[in-house]
Design a protein around this motif. Structure first.
Motif, PDB file in Angstrom:
ATOM      1  N   LEU A  82       0.582   5.310   0.629  1.00 13.08           N
ATOM      2  CA  LEU A  82      -0.970   5.041   0.387  1.00 13.08           C
ATOM      3  C   LEU A  82      -0.890   4.342  -1.082  1.00 13.08           C
ATOM      4  O   LEU A  82      -0.056   4.519  -1.997  1.00 13.08           O
ATOM      5  N   SER A  83      -1.597   3.297  -0.922  1.00 16.41           N
ATOM      6  CA  SER A  83      -1.622   2.276  -2.226  1.00 16.41           C
ATOM      7  C   SER A  83      -2.670   2.646  -3.171  1.00 16.41           C
ATOM      8  O   SER A  83      -3.536   3.408  -2.764  1.00 16.41           O
ATOM      9  N   LEU A 113      -3.067   2.520   3.861  1.00 16.01           N
ATOM     10  CA  LEU A 113      -2.043   3.340   4.336  1.00 16.01           C
ATOM     11  C   LEU A 113      -1.364   2.223   5.068  1.00 16.01           C
ATOM     12  O   LEU A 113      -1.744   1.305   5.865  1.00 16.01           O
ATOM     13  N   LEU A 114       0.162   2.626   5.005  1.00 21.21           N
ATOM     14  CA  LEU A 114       1.101   1.517   5.611  1.00 21.21           C
ATOM     15  C   LEU A 114       2.362   2.270   6.202  1.00 21.21           C
ATOM     16  O   LEU A 114       2.725   3.436   5.225  1.00 21.21           O
ATOM     17  N   ARG A 115       2.859   1.970   7.234  1.00 22.24           N
ATOM     18  CA  ARG A 115       4.049   2.695   7.550  1.00 22.24           C
ATOM     19  C   ARG A 115       5.112   1.614   7.756  1.00 22.24           C
ATOM     20  O   ARG A 115       5.044   0.454   8.261  1.00 22.24           O
ATOM     21  N   THR A 116       6.284   1.746   6.899  1.00 26.70           N
ATOM     22  CA  THR A 116       7.503   0.900   7.314  1.00 26.70           C
ATOM     23  C   THR A 116       8.240   1.050   8.275  1.00 26.70           C
ATOM     24  O   THR A 116       8.061   2.184   9.141  1.00 26.70           O
ATOM     25  N   LYS A 117       9.112   0.094   8.833  1.00 27.94           N
ATOM     26  CA  LYS A 117      10.020   0.100   9.890  1.00 27.94           C
ATOM     27  C   LYS A 117      11.033   0.995   9.784  1.00 27.94           C
ATOM     28  O   LYS A 117      11.608   1.407  11.003  1.00 27.94           O
ATOM     29  N   ASP A 118      11.316   1.290   8.748  1.00 25.14           N
ATOM     30  CA  ASP A 118      12.862   1.831   8.617  1.00 25.14           C
ATOM     31  C   ASP A 118      12.794   2.672   7.246  1.00 25.14           C
ATOM     32  O   ASP A 118      11.704   2.671   6.685  1.00 25.14           O
ATOM     33  N   ARG A 119      13.666   3.001   6.850  1.00 21.36           N
ATOM     34  CA  ARG A 119      13.827   3.912   5.477  1.00 21.36           C
ATOM     35  C   ARG A 119      14.694   3.003   4.368  1.00 21.36           C
ATOM     36  O   ARG A 119      15.332   3.769   3.493  1.00 21.36           O
ATOM     37  N   THR A 120      14.397   2.268   4.339  1.00 19.39           N
ATOM     38  CA  THR A 120      15.024   1.206   3.433  1.00 19.39           C
ATOM     39  C   THR A 120      14.515   1.409   2.038  1.00 19.39           C
ATOM     40  O   THR A 120      13.378   1.573   1.951  1.00 19.39           O
ATOM     41  N   ARG A 159      -0.237  -8.093  -4.713  1.00 23.59           N
ATOM     42  CA  ARG A 159      -1.432  -7.201  -4.716  1.00 23.59           C
ATOM     43  C   ARG A 159      -0.728  -6.208  -3.781  1.00 23.59           C
ATOM     44  O   ARG A 159      -0.056  -6.087  -3.062  1.00 23.59           O
ATOM     45  N   HIS A 160      -1.424  -4.938  -4.116  1.00 26.98           N
ATOM     46  CA  HIS A 160      -1.489  -3.655  -3.466  1.00 26.98           C
ATOM     47  C   HIS A 160      -0.156  -3.268  -3.538  1.00 26.98           C
ATOM     48  O   HIS A 160       0.447  -2.425  -2.360  1.00 26.98           O
ATOM     49  N   ASP A 161       0.804  -3.433  -4.534  1.00 29.25           N
ATOM     50  CA  ASP A 161       2.102  -2.980  -4.698  1.00 29.25           C
ATOM     51  C   ASP A 161       2.309  -1.621  -5.378  1.00 29.25           C
ATOM     52  O   ASP A 161       3.291  -1.302  -5.733  1.00 29.25           O
ATOM     53  N   VAL A 162       1.303  -0.734  -5.860  1.00 26.89           N
ATOM     54  CA  VAL A 162       1.203   0.312  -6.492  1.00 26.89           C
ATOM     55  C   VAL A 162       1.221   1.549  -5.586  1.00 26.89           C
ATOM     56  O   VAL A 162       0.087   1.533  -4.871  1.00 26.89           O
ATOM     57  N   THR A 211      -0.823  -5.500   2.014  1.00 27.69           N
ATOM     58  CA  THR A 211      -1.845  -6.346   2.182  1.00 27.69           C
ATOM     59  C   THR A 211      -2.464  -6.376   3.773  1.00 27.69           C
ATOM     60  O   THR A 211      -3.648  -6.737   3.676  1.00 27.69           O
ATOM     61  N   ASP A 212      -1.596  -5.875   4.548  1.00 25.07           N
ATOM     62  CA  ASP A 212      -2.003  -5.577   6.001  1.00 25.07           C
ATOM     63  C   ASP A 212      -2.200  -4.248   6.125  1.00 25.07           C
ATOM     64  O   ASP A 212      -2.386  -3.890   7.420  1.00 25.07           O
ATOM     65  N   GLY A 213      -2.262  -3.383   5.119  1.00 31.80           N
ATOM     66  CA  GLY A 213      -2.478  -1.841   5.289  1.00 31.80           C
ATOM     67  C   GLY A 213      -3.939  -1.658   6.068  1.00 31.80           C
ATOM     68  O   GLY A 213      -4.822  -2.530   5.886  1.00 31.80           O
TER      69      GLY A 213
END
Length: 857
Positions: A549-550, A555-562, A572-575, A618-620
């Motif tokens: 949650l930014s 909201l955004l989901r990552t592809k893995d657990r990196t 932008r939107h990195d907090v 940015t694409d969330g």
């Protein structure tokens, strides 16, 4: 109606009855002239005549101009009617009537159907008729001919060009009243460019459209290299170029067709995987196979869903319009692999279709199956003949004109004598004889002089005649050079083809693909293991991931657990307000300040396009797309549903609750029972009893204590006293610092200033959390920020590791780089800060699996 025999004659019994009724004598049967005919031979002869008529005059195209007789007659009649592109449209019924009345011995419906096809850009790669009105679509037929209008297209002019220059042979029409061309000059290879389809008796043709530029390039290569083979020509024509675009998968069938005239290739729709809504992924179809319309796809799709052959489809929408073209949106259910669903659609719907090539065309009146080289060779020979005949025609015209001009120039040398001869002659014949004798003129020249007007006999006319004579001589030499040299003739044809390609050609639409891997599709003969593998492929893999949650509420989901790191991220939107470890098919909870917890399927949340990409969000998608909030209600955090949570409220209440207290059959429930006007200000995982719970108030007081001091309660519990507040004070921030991060944790505080004081500005301070000694629960804690003159209290506060700051819109802001004293004041800020949040991944205990187990469908 009287019965008749096979030859259309009245039967003997009918004749007898007719004669009796007329009062005449009945003719005995033995006096009749009866001819015995073998039925088998009569049927054979009649059928062959019918078959030849269908093949030659109706169903098959001519290999030279690529047109069937009805199509050729339509274009010729439109040319004769002057329906050129620079003129206005006329009623289609008028064209149909002219063609039917003068050239085509068949009904108006057949003529109109042929004209409609010539105007449809989804059927022809280069339409030959410019239609105005409803000329139909792939799914629907056209309006009646009385409602539509038509004229020739620009390409049709190239098909009929030079018809009046003896370029082709003419033949009588069906009633011998008019002449019609047996073939059109065809300035481009229409049969390959536009293809053809027709069913005759015992044979059929089905030819795919091609790209004009590619076909002309191959024709020019064949003109220069008559011995070129199919492989060399395929360098210019790699495959069909369909009007609808799409893709052709597999090129072996195309190569076979180009070699032998028969083959098969597979067409597939152009499909992109897109996020069509906040919760849904969809397959967006922008190009369909040749001859397939969206309505047909939708019908087959619905049938497949109803019969359980296709799974994973939630909805389908046809958003096609004239401005944006084809757009078919197939919405998928949550958790289904788009590529696997697409494989099912290719198998069970017309998103994948086969095209069988059968290159049958008429060559010198005989149907033949032709490969690519044969088709090009027939056209090139035809075009060489057309240009040769046109050149000879133009040469004769120019020689005739030169003959007249030379006679005029001879007469103008002594125009007075010419006038005197004409005046003194008794009649035209005598004047002609005397002119021929005196000036050594031919009869044609003499007649032309006699027809001249006096105003043409001026000085300027002589100059014009001399210029015209020189031009004619030069033109005659050029034309004779073409006729005397095969190389020059071929060069002329090649150059004209290049001009046509430049004028009418466009870029390739259909993409050629050698092969394409897709998820397996289940068939009736599939084994149990194959069915299980296909069913598994339909689902999104249950891989570990982060749900974020930014600061701007996305909201955004990552592809893995990196691991997520704050290093180098200033986009932008990195907090991150919340970062939750889960799996792609797991669940997370959205907690509001009213204490409501709402389930969200992680698979519904948009994922990053690359597995290892750093999330910039940015694409969330805005979290409000997944959560319906009441008026005045705000989203506080995203939390896991499989761990112990700690919640802190505005009035200093704290609560710990276990995951087994969440109801299994509810998607929306209360996580805490709030009293009065209390609000939840924060919630995070507090699974370890040594984790530190941190309260920070508006007045700058900070209290931290171990999670062990808070006994977990049930879902309906209202919590216990966490921090004692002075009158008028409220909790501004509640966070949980895992014991593993305690050494790196800091406290960030930002003040709120009095707006009436012009020289005051917010200050910020970063302090090590370990500088604040742990206290007991329900105490006032310690001062975390010394307020200066003009500072009303804290506007923002946060405790944890790797802090990042930004505006509420997601623009990154810098925090003080040096640590301050626990009881010190802050440093003045250059720009406003709206949000403070995580800059990296939460620390997970090695002994505990934090990935929520997914439920199997």
């Amino acid at each position: 109606m009287e019965p008749r025999d096979g030859k259309g004659q009245m039967s003997k019994r009918s004749k007898q009855r007719s004669s009796a009724n007329a009062g005449t004598a009945i003719v005995p049967i033995e006096d009749q002239n009866i001819v015995d005919i073998d039925v088998a031979s009569e049927m054979e002869h009649s059928f062959l005549e019918y078959a030849y008529s269908v093949i030659y005059t109706r169903a098959l195209p001519d290999a030279r101009d690529g047109l069937k007789p009805v199509q050729r007659r339509i274009l010729y009649m439109m040319d004769q009617m002057g329906l050129t592109p620079d003129k206005g449209h006329v009623k289609s019924a008028r064209v149909v009537g002219e063609v039917m009345g003068k050239l085509h011995p068949h009904g108006d419906s057949a003529i109109y159907d042929a004209m409609v096809r010539l105007a449809q850009d989804f059927n022809l790669r280069l339409p030959l008729v410019d239609g105005h009105g409803n000329f139909g679509s792939v799914d629907d037929g056209p309006a009646a001919s009385r409602y539509t209008e038509a004229k020739m297209s620009q390409a049709a002019l190239a098909m009929t060009a030079n018809l009046n220059e003896d370029t082709v042979d003419f033949e009588p029409n069906y009633d011998n009243q008019m002449q019609q061309p047996t073939v059109l000059p065809a300035a481009f290879p229409n049969l390959l460019v536009n293809g053809a389809a027709g069913i005759a008796v015992g044979m059929a043709t089905n030819m795919a459209p091609h790209n004009l530029r590619e076909v002309i390039a191959a024709a020019r290569h064949l003109i220069e290299n008559p011995e070129a083979d199919t492989k060399a020509l395929m360098k210019f024509v790699p495959g069909p170029d369909l009007p609808s675009g799409a893709r052709i998968v597999g090129l072996d069938g195309i190569k076979e067709a180009y070699e032998t005239g028969r083959g098969r290739f597979t067409m597939r729709a152009t499909v992109d995987v897109e996020q069509v809504s906040a919760r849904r992924t969809g397959l967006v179809v922008t190009e369909l196979p040749y001859g397939v319309g969206p309505e047909r796809v939708i019908d087959r799709l619905k049938t497949g869903v109803n019969t359980k052959k296709i799974t994973g489809i939630a909805d389908v929408m046809d958003l096609t319009d004239r401005n944006h073209g084809l757009k078919l949106v197939i919405e998928l259910k949550s958790g289904f692999n788009p590529q696997a669903v697409l494989a099912q659609l290719y198998r069970h719907t017309p998103l994948e279709e086969n095209f069988g090539i059968n290159n049958v065309a008429l060559v010198e009146g005989q149907p033949q199956t032709l490969g690519l080289k044969d088709l090009l060779a027939v056209y090139v020979d035809h075009r060489l003949t057309v240009v040769r005949r046109r050149t000879a025609h133009r040469l004769g015209k120019r020689k005739d004109r030169l003959h007249l001009v030379e006679g005029l120039l001879l007469a103008l040398v002594d125009i007075d004598e010419v006038i005197e001869i004409i005046r003194t002659s008794d009649d035209t014949a005598a004047a002609r004889e005397r002119l021929m004798l005196v000036f050594d003129l031919t009869e044609v020249q003499a007649n032309h002089i006699l027809e001249l007007r006096l105003r043409q006999l001026t000085k300027f006319s002589r100059l014009d005649l001399e210029t015209e004579r020189d031009d004619l001589i030069a033109a005659i030499e050029a034309l004779e050079a073409i006729l005397s040299s095969d190389a020059k003739l071929r060069e002329t044809v090649s150059n004209e083809l290049a001009d046509v390609a430049e004028q009418y050609g466009d870029a390739r639409r259909t993409k050629l693909v050698k092969s394409e891997e897709l998820a397996p599709a289940v068939t009736a003969s599939s084994s149990k293991a194959e069915r299980a593998a296909a069913a598994s492929a339909l689902l999104v893999p249950d891989e570990p991931c982060w749900v974020i949650l930014s600061a701007s509420g996305k909201l955004l989901r990552t592809k893995d657990r990196t691991p997520l790191s704050a290093a180098g991220r200033r986009r932008r939107h990195d907090v991150y307000t919340s970062v939750v470890a889960t799996s792609a098919r797991g669940e997370v909870g959205a907690l509001t300040d009213a204490g409501r917890l709402i389930r969200i399927n992680a698979v519904d949340i948009p994922a990053l396009t690359e597995a290892t990409a750093t999330p910039t969000l940015t694409d969330g998608v805005q979290a409000t797309e997944f959560v319906t909030l009441e008026r005045g209600e705000k989203l506080v955090a995203i939390v896991p549903l499989n761990q112990v949570l700690a919640l802190g409220t505005r009035n200093g209440v704290v609560k710990r609750v276990r995951s087994d207290d969440w109801p299994l059959n509810q998607d929306d429930f209360d996580a805490i029972t709030l009293k009065n006007d209390d609000k939840v200000v924060g919630a995070e995982v507090a699974a370890n009893d040594n984790d530190q719970l941190v309260f920070i108030t508006n007045s700058g007081q900070l209290l931290r204590f171990a999670a062990a001091l808070v006994r977990p309660q049930g879902r309906s519990g209202g919590g216990i006293a966490g921090m004692k507040l002075v009158e008028g004070d409220q909790v501004l921030s509640f966070t949980v610092t895992p014991v593993q991060q305690l050494d790196d944790a800091v406290v960030v505080t930002i003040t709120e200033t009095d707006q009436d004081m012009l020289d005051s500005a917010p200050t910020a301070k970063v302090t090590k959390l370990e500088a604040f000694a742990a206290k007991g629960r329900n105490t006032q804690g310690m001062r975390a920020h010394r307020l200066l003159r003009g500072e009303l209290g804290l506007s923002l506060a946060w405790a944890g590791a790797q802090p990042l700051a930004s505006t509420t819109g997601g623009v990154s802001r810098a925090l003080p780089q040096e640590y301050a004293d626990r009881d010190g004041s802050g440093v003045m800020l250059d720009s406003a800060i709206g949000v403070i949040g995580h800059g990296g991944s939460p620390v997970l205990e090695d002994s505990e699996d934090t990935t929520q187990e997914s439920e199997t469908d």
